[in-house]
Structure formats: C-alpha cells, structure tokens
Write a protein that holds these residues in place. Structure first.
Motif, PDB file in Angstrom:
ATOM      1  N   PRO A 145       5.805  37.868  61.042  1.00  6.07           N
ATOM      2  CA  PRO A 145       5.111  38.661  62.067  1.00  6.07           C
ATOM      3  C   PRO A 145       3.588  38.618  61.922  1.00  6.07           C
ATOM      4  CG  PRO A 145       6.991  39.879  61.222  1.00  6.07           C
ATOM      5  CD  PRO A 145       6.846  38.643  60.373  1.00  6.07           C
ATOM      6  N   GLU A 146       3.102  38.628  60.692  1.00  4.93           N
ATOM      7  CA  GLU A 146       1.650  38.595  60.456  1.00  4.93           C
ATOM      8  C   GLU A 146       1.044  37.297  60.998  1.00  4.93           C
ATOM      9  OE1 GLU A 146      -1.500  39.303  56.788  1.00  4.93           O
ATOM     10  OE2 GLU A 146       0.522  38.618  56.313  1.00  4.93           O
ATOM     11  N   TYR A 147       1.700  36.193  60.750  1.00  6.83           N
ATOM     12  CA  TYR A 147       1.216  34.895  61.222  1.00  6.83           C
ATOM     13  C   TYR A 147       1.277  34.834  62.751  1.00  6.83           C
ATOM     14  CZ  TYR A 147       1.960  33.143  56.393  1.00  6.83           C
ATOM     15  OH  TYR A 147       1.940  32.930  55.039  1.00  6.83           O
ATOM     16  N   GLN A 148       2.393  35.314  63.317  1.00  4.73           N
ATOM     17  CA  GLN A 148       2.570  35.286  64.766  1.00  4.73           C
ATOM     18  C   GLN A 148       1.532  36.161  65.466  1.00  4.73           C
ATOM     19  OE1 GLN A 148       6.710  36.301  65.309  1.00  4.73           O
ATOM     20  NE2 GLN A 148       7.393  34.244  64.798  1.00  4.73           N
ATOM     21  N   GLU A 149       1.246  37.305  64.882  1.00  5.56           N
ATOM     22  CA  GLU A 149       0.231  38.203  65.452  1.00  5.56           C
ATOM     23  C   GLU A 149      -1.145  37.543  65.439  1.00  5.56           C
ATOM     24  OE1 GLU A 149      -1.804  42.427  64.253  1.00  5.56           O
ATOM     25  OE2 GLU A 149       0.368  42.253  63.989  1.00  5.56           O
ATOM     26  N   ALA A 150      -1.480  36.902  64.330  1.00  2.39           N
ATOM     27  CA  ALA A 150      -2.777  36.224  64.226  1.00  2.39           C
ATOM     28  C   ALA A 150      -2.880  35.099  65.257  1.00  2.39           C
ATOM     29  CB  ALA A 150      -2.972  35.673  62.811  1.00  2.39           C
ATOM     30  N   LEU A 151      -1.804  34.337  65.435  1.00  2.00           N
ATOM     31  CA  LEU A 151      -1.808  33.265  66.432  1.00  2.00           C
ATOM     32  C   LEU A 151      -1.944  33.848  67.834  1.00  2.00           C
ATOM     33  CD1 LEU A 151      -1.602  30.299  67.229  1.00  2.00           C
ATOM     34  CD2 LEU A 151       0.907  30.524  67.092  1.00  2.00           C
ATOM     35  N   GLY A 152      -1.269  34.945  68.094  1.00  2.00           N
ATOM     36  CA  GLY A 152      -1.374  35.599  69.397  1.00  2.00           C
ATOM     37  C   GLY A 152      -2.799  36.034  69.704  1.00  2.00           C
ATOM     38  N   GLU A 153      -3.484  36.571  68.680  1.00  2.00           N
ATOM     39  CA  GLU A 153      -4.887  36.982  68.852  1.00  2.00           C
ATOM     40  C   GLU A 153      -5.763  35.786  69.230  1.00  2.00           C
ATOM     41  OE1 GLU A 153      -6.445  38.892  65.357  1.00  2.00           O
ATOM     42  OE2 GLU A 153      -4.789  40.331  65.297  1.00  2.00           O
ATOM     43  N   ILE A 154      -5.573  34.697  68.516  1.00  2.00           N
ATOM     44  CA  ILE A 154      -6.364  33.480  68.784  1.00  2.00           C
ATOM     45  C   ILE A 154      -6.073  32.956  70.188  1.00  2.00           C
ATOM     46  CG2 ILE A 154      -6.615  31.028  68.170  1.00  2.00           C
ATOM     47  CD1 ILE A 154      -8.060  32.707  66.224  1.00  2.00           C
ATOM     48  N   ASN A 155      -4.798  32.887  70.531  1.00  2.00           N
ATOM     49  CA  ASN A 155      -4.429  32.399  71.858  1.00  2.00           C
ATOM     50  C   ASN A 155      -5.072  33.253  72.949  1.00  2.00           C
ATOM     51  OD1 ASN A 155      -2.890  30.316  70.785  1.00  2.00           O
ATOM     52  ND2 ASN A 155      -0.969  31.443  70.935  1.00  2.00           N
ATOM     53  N   ALA A 156      -5.078  34.565  72.763  1.00  2.00           N
ATOM     54  CA  ALA A 156      -5.668  35.474  73.753  1.00  2.00           C
ATOM     55  C   ALA A 156      -7.179  35.265  73.842  1.00  2.00           C
ATOM     56  CB  ALA A 156      -5.341  36.920  73.392  1.00  2.00           C
ATOM     57  N   ARG A 157      -7.835  35.120  72.701  1.00  2.00           N
ATOM     58  CA  ARG A 157      -9.292  34.909  72.711  1.00  2.00           C
ATOM     59  C   ARG A 157      -9.654  33.599  73.391  1.00  2.00           C
ATOM     60  NH1 ARG A 157     -12.225  35.881  67.172  1.00  2.00           N
ATOM     61  NH2 ARG A 157     -13.939  35.151  68.449  1.00  2.00           N
ATOM     62  N   ILE A 158      -8.888  32.567  73.122  1.00  2.00           N
ATOM     63  CA  ILE A 158      -9.144  31.275  73.747  1.00  2.00           C
ATOM     64  C   ILE A 158      -8.919  31.378  75.256  1.00  2.00           C
ATOM     65  CG2 ILE A 158      -8.259  28.900  73.968  1.00  2.00           C
ATOM     66  CD1 ILE A 158      -7.919  28.905  70.902  1.00  2.00           C
ATOM     67  N   ALA A 159      -7.877  32.063  75.670  1.00  2.00           N
ATOM     68  CA  ALA A 159      -7.593  32.222  77.108  1.00  2.00           C
ATOM     69  C   ALA A 159      -8.731  32.985  77.804  1.00  2.00           C
ATOM     70  CB  ALA A 159      -6.274  32.951  77.310  1.00  2.00           C
ATOM     71  N   VAL A 160      -9.249  34.023  77.150  1.00  2.00           N
ATOM     72  CA  VAL A 160     -10.353  34.800  77.723  1.00  2.00           C
ATOM     73  C   VAL A 160     -11.594  33.931  77.855  1.00  2.00           C
ATOM     74  CG1 VAL A 160     -11.975  36.690  77.235  1.00  2.00           C
ATOM     75  CG2 VAL A 160      -9.509  37.071  77.021  1.00  2.00           C
ATOM     76  N   GLU A 161     -11.888  33.150  76.828  1.00  2.00           N
ATOM     77  CA  GLU A 161     -13.086  32.292  76.875  1.00  2.00           C
ATOM     78  C   GLU A 161     -12.957  31.210  77.946  1.00  2.00           C
ATOM     79  OE1 GLU A 161     -14.411  30.856  73.090  1.00  2.00           O
ATOM     80  OE2 GLU A 161     -14.652  32.897  72.311  1.00  2.00           O
TER      81      GLU A 161
END
Length: 128
Positions: free
Chosen positions: A109-125
């Motif tokens: 879950p920790e790894y998946q959460e971190a990947l989700g954060e990155i994916n969201a930041r990239i999508a916003v940018e």
C-alpha cells in the motif's frame, strides 16, 4: 566475530536506531566508519540513503540508493526510496519509473500510494 566486525555491527545498529528516532545527522556520524569498512554492503548503503534522505541530502541519498540497486537490482525498497528521493527533487518522470518498478515487485500500500501521488502530480502538470 572479530572485535572489528562486532564494533562495525554495533555502530550499524546504533545508526539504525538513530534513523528510526529521526536523528539522521547523528546516524550519519555513527555510520561513517561502517561505510568506510563496508562500502559494498547493500544494507549499509540503504541505511546511509535513508539517513541522507532524512536530512534532505538528496543527491547523496540518490547516489546511495542507486548503489544499492547496482549491488542488488531486486531491492524493491531501494527503488521505492529512490523514487521518493527523485520526487523530492521534482524529477517526477524518473520518480514514476522507480515507483512503478517497486510496485511491480512488491505491491505494498505504501508503494502504491506513492505512485498514485506521482501520477496525480504529473497529470496536474500536464493539464496546465
């Protein structure tokens, strides 16, 4: 166990405790002779990387995690930690790659959460 290896082990354990106590600079001080004695030990490099990351020495953390992965390409925690280090440097695509690999190797879950954060930041940018 020789006296030298015993003292190296004790210093490693002390540094580990200091990292857990969120005292990374103290940990690095204790870990310095261990790094010198065991520069090719993945566990020593990983602990150094964690201490560097905890003290915001991001380039040193990156180098330590990359060294762990040179020594042990299957270390999913080192991939995760490298991804987090790259994220803190705003190197999002590189972070995303490392976190994807970590999740593929160990879908915690920790790894998946971190990947989700990155994916969201990239999508916003990208949407800007």
């Amino acid at each position: 166990m020789t006296e030298d290896s015993s003292s190296t082990f004790d210093a490693f354990r002390q540094a580990e405790a200091l990292v857990a106590q969120r005292r990374p600079l103290d940990a690095l001080q204790v870990l310095a002779p261990v790094l010198e004695a065991e520069p090719n030990a993945p566990s020593v490099q990983l602990l150094a990387g964690r201490a560097y990351l905890g003290s915001a020495q991001l380039r040193r953390a990156e180098a330590a995690f990359r060294r762990v992965l040179e020594l042990d390409p299957t270390d999913h925690y080192a991939m995760f930690a490298l991804g987090k280090t790259l994220q803190r440097q705003s190197r999002l695509p590189e972070a995303q790659t490392q976190l994807r690999l970590a999740v593929a190797m160990s879908p915690s879950p920790e790894y998946q959460e971190a990947l989700g954060e990155i994916n969201a930041r990239i999508a916003v940018e990208r949407s800007k």
